[in-house]
Scaffold this motif. Structure first.
Motif, PDB file in Angstrom:
ATOM      1  N   ALA A  48       0.784  -1.150   0.145  1.00  0.00           N
ATOM      2  CA  ALA A  48       0.208  -0.119   0.055  1.00  0.00           C
ATOM      3  C   ALA A  48       0.914   1.018  -0.137  1.00  0.00           C
ATOM      4  CB  ALA A  48      -0.975  -0.158   1.339  1.00  0.00           C
ATOM      5  N   LEU A  49       2.122   1.121   0.662  1.00  0.00           N
ATOM      6  CA  LEU A  49       2.808   2.519   0.677  1.00  0.00           C
ATOM      7  C   LEU A  49       3.485   2.785  -0.588  1.00  0.00           C
ATOM      8  CD1 LEU A  49       4.719   2.230   4.094  1.00  0.00           C
ATOM      9  CD2 LEU A  49       3.187   3.871   3.423  1.00  0.00           C
ATOM     10  N   GLU A  50       3.819   1.428  -1.287  1.00  0.00           N
ATOM     11  CA  GLU A  50       4.329   1.617  -2.689  1.00  0.00           C
ATOM     12  C   GLU A  50       3.308   2.153  -3.557  1.00  0.00           C
ATOM     13  OE1 GLU A  50       7.711  -2.077  -3.110  1.00  0.00           O
ATOM     14  OE2 GLU A  50       5.531  -2.338  -3.687  1.00  0.00           O
ATOM     15  N   GLN A  51       2.129   2.139  -3.673  1.00  0.00           N
ATOM     16  CA  GLN A  51       1.279   2.419  -4.108  1.00  0.00           C
ATOM     17  C   GLN A  51       0.774   4.036  -4.099  1.00  0.00           C
ATOM     18  OE1 GLN A  51      -2.458   0.018  -3.426  1.00  0.00           O
ATOM     19  NE2 GLN A  51      -1.527  -1.675  -4.384  1.00  0.00           N
ATOM     20  N   THR A  52       1.191   4.465  -2.994  1.00  0.00           N
ATOM     21  CA  THR A  52       1.256   5.886  -2.533  1.00  0.00           C
ATOM     22  C   THR A  52       2.184   6.848  -3.401  1.00  0.00           C
ATOM     23  OG1 THR A  52       2.685   5.819  -0.707  1.00  0.00           O
ATOM     24  CG2 THR A  52       0.083   5.564  -0.293  1.00  0.00           C
ATOM     25  N   GLY A  53       3.309   6.116  -4.165  1.00  0.00           N
ATOM     26  CA  GLY A  53       4.129   6.558  -4.730  1.00  0.00           C
ATOM     27  C   GLY A  53       5.567   6.680  -3.847  1.00  0.00           C
ATOM     28  N   SER A  54       5.571   6.385  -2.579  1.00  0.00           N
ATOM     29  CA  SER A  54       6.437   6.549  -1.765  1.00  0.00           C
ATOM     30  C   SER A  54       7.710   5.867  -2.182  1.00  0.00           C
ATOM     31  CB  SER A  54       6.340   5.933  -0.190  1.00  0.00           C
ATOM     32  OG  SER A  54       5.114   6.631   0.311  1.00  0.00           O
ATOM     33  N   THR A  55       9.078   6.332  -2.139  1.00  0.00           N
ATOM     34  CA  THR A  55      10.222   5.705  -2.926  1.00  0.00           C
ATOM     35  C   THR A  55      10.998   5.291  -1.533  1.00  0.00           C
ATOM     36  OG1 THR A  55      11.409   8.114  -2.572  1.00  0.00           O
ATOM     37  CG2 THR A  55      10.120   7.334  -4.806  1.00  0.00           C
ATOM     38  N   VAL A  56      11.011   5.695  -0.506  1.00  0.00           N
ATOM     39  CA  VAL A  56      11.592   5.273   0.750  1.00  0.00           C
ATOM     40  C   VAL A  56      10.328   4.663   1.686  1.00  0.00           C
ATOM     41  CG1 VAL A  56      12.840   5.855   2.800  1.00  0.00           C
ATOM     42  CG2 VAL A  56      13.577   6.641   0.568  1.00  0.00           C
ATOM     43  N   LEU A  57      10.515   3.598   2.253  1.00  0.00           N
ATOM     44  CA  LEU A  57       9.496   2.808   2.749  1.00  0.00           C
ATOM     45  C   LEU A  57       9.856   2.377   4.357  1.00  0.00           C
ATOM     46  CD1 LEU A  57       8.419   0.389   0.068  1.00  0.00           C
ATOM     47  CD2 LEU A  57       7.531   2.583   0.387  1.00  0.00           C
ATOM     48  N   THR A  58       8.764   2.181   5.173  1.00  0.00           N
ATOM     49  CA  THR A  58       9.157   1.561   6.470  1.00  0.00           C
ATOM     50  C   THR A  58       8.124   0.453   6.334  1.00  0.00           C
ATOM     51  OG1 THR A  58       7.135   2.552   7.777  1.00  0.00           O
ATOM     52  CG2 THR A  58       9.250   3.805   7.339  1.00  0.00           C
ATOM     53  N   ASP A  59       8.027  -0.477   7.324  1.00  0.00           N
ATOM     54  CA  ASP A  59       7.153  -1.730   7.445  1.00  0.00           C
ATOM     55  C   ASP A  59       5.981  -1.153   8.213  1.00  0.00           C
ATOM     56  OD1 ASP A  59       8.113  -1.438   9.956  1.00  0.00           O
ATOM     57  OD2 ASP A  59       8.672  -3.656  10.286  1.00  0.00           O
ATOM     58  N   GLY A  60       5.683   0.183   8.547  1.00  0.00           N
ATOM     59  CA  GLY A  60       4.589   0.596   9.257  1.00  0.00           C
ATOM     60  C   GLY A  60       4.645   0.058  10.657  1.00  0.00           C
ATOM     61  N   GLU A  61       5.584  -0.461  11.093  1.00  0.00           N
ATOM     62  CA  GLU A  61       5.821  -1.080  12.457  1.00  0.00           C
ATOM     63  C   GLU A  61       4.556  -1.917  12.887  1.00  0.00           C
ATOM     64  OE1 GLU A  61       8.249   2.149  14.886  1.00  0.00           O
ATOM     65  OE2 GLU A  61       6.637   3.169  14.203  1.00  0.00           O
ATOM     66  N   GLN A  62       4.346  -2.775  12.064  1.00  0.00           N
ATOM     67  CA  GLN A  62       3.172  -3.753  12.178  1.00  0.00           C
ATOM     68  C   GLN A  62       3.325  -4.569  13.275  1.00  0.00           C
ATOM     69  OE1 GLN A  62       0.079  -3.296   9.952  1.00  0.00           O
ATOM     70  NE2 GLN A  62       1.183  -1.495  10.423  1.00  0.00           N
ATOM     71  N   ALA A  63       4.622  -5.191  13.456  1.00  0.00           N
ATOM     72  CA  ALA A  63       5.217  -6.170  14.526  1.00  0.00           C
ATOM     73  C   ALA A  63       5.469  -5.701  15.684  1.00  0.00           C
ATOM     74  CB  ALA A  63       6.060  -6.868  13.807  1.00  0.00           C
ATOM     75  N   LYS A  64       5.447  -4.375  16.045  1.00  0.00           N
ATOM     76  CA  LYS A  64       5.772  -3.788  17.237  1.00  0.00           C
ATOM     77  C   LYS A  64       4.663  -3.455  18.208  1.00  0.00           C
ATOM     78  CE  LYS A  64       9.874  -0.969  15.579  1.00  0.00           C
ATOM     79  NZ  LYS A  64      10.672   0.565  15.595  1.00  0.00           N
ATOM     80  N   PRO A  65       5.054  -4.023  19.267  1.00  0.00           N
ATOM     81  CA  PRO A  65       3.786  -3.520  20.424  1.00  0.00           C
ATOM     82  C   PRO A  65       3.762  -2.198  20.623  1.00  0.00           C
ATOM     83  CG  PRO A  65       5.805  -4.262  21.750  1.00  0.00           C
ATOM     84  CD  PRO A  65       5.968  -4.408  19.928  1.00  0.00           C
TER      85      PRO A  65
END
Length: 353
Positions: A48-65
């Motif tokens: 989804a971040l790629e679809q926004t056009g972002s060229t530098v990504l993060t993982d959205g901190e999905q696995a962090k508490p």
């Protein structure tokens, strides 16, 4: 004129991930089962971040508490009665406190980076927690047989190792989350606590070469949790000059929600070192309204009138869900805001030639 634009880190977790985290906490889902669900959420977030056009990504901190406690999640030498952080709407967050030494991280940030790498070939920025935030784990009444100085030595070693492993694993950059910076001036208006935070963080940053420091950034904001903040009422002029005394090359600074942005930008212009780049916040994650690309453009042009354009970047003010249980912003809203930032930054580039 190229203006880099980056997310800060966290993206709201999908409902199925929130359910899985709760089930794991209740003992109804194994660690392996939770990891499988987290991997799915990371893959979907990166796509989804790629679809926004972002060229530098993060993982959205999905696995962090949470952005703050990921290194210590599951450590047995903690008690729940640590520092309490009050937010403007009346809710609080409470850190744990350490009960015995030596202090060691249980989870390393490069684990998230390596997992994210499986889903994209684009550059990835890896957020980490600033050592100054973790310094608050040491209890005010001390620990028998383990002095504060011993704790800080261990903390510096652990934080430096966390950054080093991310750089070695191929992170485009490593971001230190320093939301406690502005809060420290509310806790201690004299600025002594803030100065001690900057000194501690520099002990870590000085473990890296000048070239490596250019790949390390510091993020500051007045907190962002459940559509509230903890220190927006603290004068930015008390923080910003000391912020840029940290030995990092990149600074991610909340600005979209600032009441006097031109004043704050002028302080930054006076404080910015020749080797430093500042990413100004042009998206307010707490505001439910999605910014238009034109509004983002205008915020950037305002900053460009005050700051050197060749050292200007853009970002969101804060992560969208720094704590895993924060559902105040939807994923759809977060991605729409990120897309507006990317598109607005491109509009500003065109205006600036």
């Amino acid at each position: 004129m190229r203006i880099p634009t980056e997310s800060i880190g966290s993206i709201p977790r999908p409902e199925y991930l929130a359910d899985a985290m709760r089930e794991h906490g209740e003992g109804a889902l194994s660690a392996a089962g939770l990891a499988e669900v987290q991997a799915r959420a990371v893959a979907e977030t990166i796509a989804a971040l790629e679809q926004t056009g972002s060229t530098v990504l993060t993982d959205g901190e999905q696995a962090k508490p949470s952005f703050a406690t990921y290194p210590i999640a599951g450590i047995e030498t903690l008690s729940p009665d640590g520092v309490v952080i009050p937010f403007a709407d009346g809710h609080t967050r409470q850190l744990p406190s350490l009960t015995e030494g030596p202090f060691r991280y249980r989870t390393r940030a490069d684990e998230y980076l390596i997992a994210a790498r499986k889903h994209t070939s684009r550059p990835i920025k890896q957020p980490t927690i600033a050592p100054s935030a973790l310094s608050l784990l040491y209890p005010a009444d001390g620990i028998d047989g383990y002095s504060r100085d011993q704790f800080l030595d261990d903390l510096v070693d652990e934080a430096a190792a966390d950054i080093r492993r991310c750089l070695d694993a191929g992170a485009d950059s490593v971001q230190l989350d320093f939301t406690e910076g502005r809060l420290s001036l509310k806790l201690d208006p004299s600025g002594d606590l803030l100065r001690s935070f900057v000194e501690l963080n520099n002990r870590v940053l000085d473990r890296f070469t000048p070239d490596e420091q250019q790949r390390i950034g510091v993020h500051t904001c007045p907190g962002g949790d459940q559509d509230s903040v903890h220190s927006l009422d603290v004068d930015y002029a008390g923080l910003l000059p000391l912020l840029f005394e940290m030995h990092a090359g990149r600074f991610y600074v909340q600005m979209a929600s600032e009441t006097e942005p031109e004043r704050a930008l002028s302080v930054i212009a006076d404080s910015l070192k020749p080797t430093q780049r500042v990413f100004v916040g042009v998206i307010d994650p707490i505001d439910p309204a999605v910014e238009t690309p034109e509004l983002v453009r205008d915020r950037i042009l305002q900053a460009a009138r005050i700051l050197p354009v060749d050292r200007l970047g853009t970002c969101d003010d804060c992560g969208f869900a720094p704590f895993a249980d924060d559902t105040s912003t939807s994923r759809e809203t977060a991605f729409a805001k990120i897309k507006a930032r990317v598109e607005g930054t491109r509009l500003a580039e065109a205006e600036l030639g």
